[in-house]
Design an enzyme around this catalytic site. Structure first.
Site, PDB file in Angstrom:
ATOM      1  N   GLY A 204      43.721  34.464  34.487  1.00 30.72           N
ATOM      2  CA  GLY A 204      43.119  34.737  33.358  1.00 30.72           C
ATOM      3  C   GLY A 204      44.201  36.051  32.081  1.00 30.72           C
ATOM      4  O   GLY A 204      45.320  35.782  32.360  1.00 30.72           O
ATOM      5  N   ASN A 205      43.266  36.846  31.802  1.00 32.18           N
ATOM      6  CA  ASN A 205      44.007  37.589  29.960  1.00 32.18           C
ATOM      7  C   ASN A 205      42.927  38.858  30.282  1.00 32.18           C
ATOM      8  O   ASN A 205      41.627  38.846  30.622  1.00 32.18           O
ATOM      9  CB  ASN A 205      43.890  37.165  28.912  1.00 32.18           C
ATOM     10  CG  ASN A 205      43.722  36.191  28.493  1.00 32.18           C
ATOM     11  OD1 ASN A 205      42.823  37.008  27.989  1.00 32.18           O
ATOM     12  ND2 ASN A 205      43.392  35.380  28.499  1.00 32.18           N
ATOM     13  N   ARG A 206      43.470  39.579  29.424  1.00 34.82           N
ATOM     14  CA  ARG A 206      43.312  41.204  29.308  1.00 34.82           C
ATOM     15  C   ARG A 206      42.020  41.494  28.388  1.00 34.82           C
ATOM     16  O   ARG A 206      41.644  42.527  28.323  1.00 34.82           O
ATOM     17  CB  ARG A 206      43.805  41.983  29.316  1.00 34.82           C
ATOM     18  CG  ARG A 206      44.277  42.162  30.918  1.00 34.82           C
ATOM     19  CD  ARG A 206      46.279  43.302  30.406  1.00 34.82           C
ATOM     20  NE  ARG A 206      45.709  44.678  29.492  1.00 34.82           N
ATOM     21  CZ  ARG A 206      46.085  45.860  29.766  1.00 34.82           C
ATOM     22  NH1 ARG A 206      47.403  45.592  29.240  1.00 34.82           N
ATOM     23  NH2 ARG A 206      45.862  47.089  29.275  1.00 34.82           N
ATOM     24  N   SER A 207      41.347  39.908  27.548  1.00 36.87           N
ATOM     25  CA  SER A 207      40.862  39.759  26.014  1.00 36.87           C
ATOM     26  C   SER A 207      39.043  40.074  27.037  1.00 36.87           C
ATOM     27  O   SER A 207      38.766  39.440  27.821  1.00 36.87           O
ATOM     28  CB  SER A 207      40.837  38.835  25.678  1.00 36.87           C
ATOM     29  OG  SER A 207      40.279  38.521  24.417  1.00 36.87           O
ATOM     30  N   ALA A 271      41.287  34.919  22.560  1.00 39.08           N
ATOM     31  CA  ALA A 271      42.408  34.174  24.024  1.00 39.08           C
ATOM     32  C   ALA A 271      43.024  33.054  24.951  1.00 39.08           C
ATOM     33  O   ALA A 271      42.306  33.441  26.224  1.00 39.08           O
ATOM     34  CB  ALA A 271      42.976  36.299  24.647  1.00 39.08           C
TER      35      ALA A 271
END
Ligand code: CTP
Length: 400
Positions: A204-207, A271
């Protein structure tokens, strides 16, 4: 402080209007409550009089010397109907005037906002949808109902948005935001996608989705009908917005294509994960006895922004991308962004400098807006809501 008329029509959600009234009066506004006859089955006039500190009247034949059926609408800064039933929306759309609220709606020269609440079947009925369309085409703000528990055992779309959300939307309308997206349909993606390796693990990512939600709120305030495709966003849902929840990039892609098909503008603030595991393992991946870590083979995800640009047949929708960039030895942030804008083919690119963890999950943001026409606009450092409005300013210019 503003003079607000709070119209309350006859649905079970009218009890929530008491909370809305408190939010409005506690922030200093003067509120005159105008209930419909049927709403008094749910909440009595005494509640409205006590909470608003103002007299309450339903029909047009009391205090006739004060001509209330004309004066109340004429002197209001905002008429807000919450909850707005299917019946009240129908009367408003057709200009009926058989009680004080509908007379007030006809005489109001100020912004008018409806927060509908009804059962899903009534909301989806072609008659209601046509009435909503009519009201929006006249410049009125009609919030999208929320999805959730309805009266009885039913759940679905039709719930009154939370009082705090209606309040926030009303504040925006009162702030005099030009309704320059009225009658427009906009789609915003928000959050970060997740690509599952096994039932419990994902890439995943931090958005956080904050910027996407701020864009959605700003578009509602400017009168747009807004769909947000939200990837794993845990923030409160903005009032008046149709939220479609997704998890993976593939789901985001599918929902964006569906929503963008008849949109005037699309903003890709999400994102999406650029890569996903080549395979999904049905059972949780276990550690091996020999301590050898598994190899994860990744494949590239489709670029949704590029696809949306390729799918449009004319200059509609206007398409906006976001780029989180860091400068490096080969090029500056802006140089990387210019190249990205050309690669993606969108009309506008909002460029965030994310060196040293800036932007992610924070309230404030700082950005540059690049246009495919070569324009460069430096946004001032400020809240994501300010940035959102500046993005819509640029979109509106391109819509005209
Ligand atoms: N985007 C997209 N689909 C993807 C990846 C990105 O639609 N699979 C969109 C994002 O929503 C954003 C824009 O493309 O609006 C730029 O995203 P970014 O991650 O900066 O672009 P990439 O093409 O992944 O470039 P980079 O190689 O710099 O990561």
């Amino acid at each position: 402080m503003a003079s607000i008329v709070l119209g309350v029509s006859g649905g079970i959600a009218s009890y929530k209007a008491a909370e809305l009234l408190r939010l409005l009066t506690e922030s200093g506004h003067s509120v005159r409550v105008v209930p419909t006859e049927s709403s008094l089955h749910f909440v009595g006039a005494a509640t409205w009089e006590a909470l608003s500190g103002q007299p309450v009247q339903v029909g047009v034949f009391q205090n006739v010397e004060e001509v209330p059926h004309v004066r109340i609408g004429q002197s209001a800064d905002l008429v807000l109907v919450a909850p707005a039933t299917a019946n009240t929306l129908a009367k408003a759309a057709h200009g009926l005037a058989d009680d004080l609220l509908t007379n007030t709606l006809l005489t109001a020269r100020c912004p008018v906002m409806f927060a509908p609440a009804m059962h899903t079947e009534m909301w989806e009925n072609a008659a209601t949808q046509a009435n909503v369309e009519t009201l929006r085409s006249r410049g009125h703000v009609v919030l999208e109902p929320a999805v959730g528990r309805l009266t009885g055992v039913d759940t679905g779309k039709g719930r009154l948005p939370a009082p705090a959300e209606i309040y926030a939307a009303a504040v925006n309308v009162l702030a005099g935001r030009e309704q320059d997206l009225m009658g427009r349909r906009v789609v915003v993606s928000a959050g970060g996608t997740r690509e599952f390796l096994d039932p419990v693990r994902y890439l995943g990512n931090r958005s956080s989705g904050r910027q996407g939600f701020a864009l959605a709120e700003a578009a509602v305030a400017r009168g747009a009908s807004v769909t947000v495709v939200a990837a794993n966003v845990s923030l409160p849902r903005p009032a008046g917005v149709d939220v479609v929840d997704v998890v993976s990039t593939e789901q985001l892609r599918e929902q964006m294509h569906l929503a963008a098909a008849d949109a005037d503008a699309v903003v890709m603030a999400a994102a999406p994960a650029d890569f996903r595991p080549a395979e999904f393992v049905d059972a949780k991946i276990k550690k091996t006895a020999d301590g050898v870590a598994p190899q994860i083979h990744l494949v590239e995800n489709p670029d949704i922004l590029v696809e949306l640009v390729a799918a449009r047949t004319s200059k509609r929708p206007v398409i906006v991308g976001f780029a989180a960039e860091t400068g490096d030895a080969t090029a500056s942030v802006i140089e990387h962004a210019r190249a990205k804008l050309a690669r993606k083919g969108c009309d506008l690119l909002v460029v965030n400098d994310v060196s040293a963890g800036k932007v992610f999950g924070q309230e404030d943001s700082e950005a540059v807006l690049l246009g495919a026409d070569g324009s460069v606009t430096q946004f001032a450092h400020g809240p994501k809501s300010d940035l959102a409005h500046q993005v819509w300013d640029a979109v509106v210019q391109r819509l005209d």
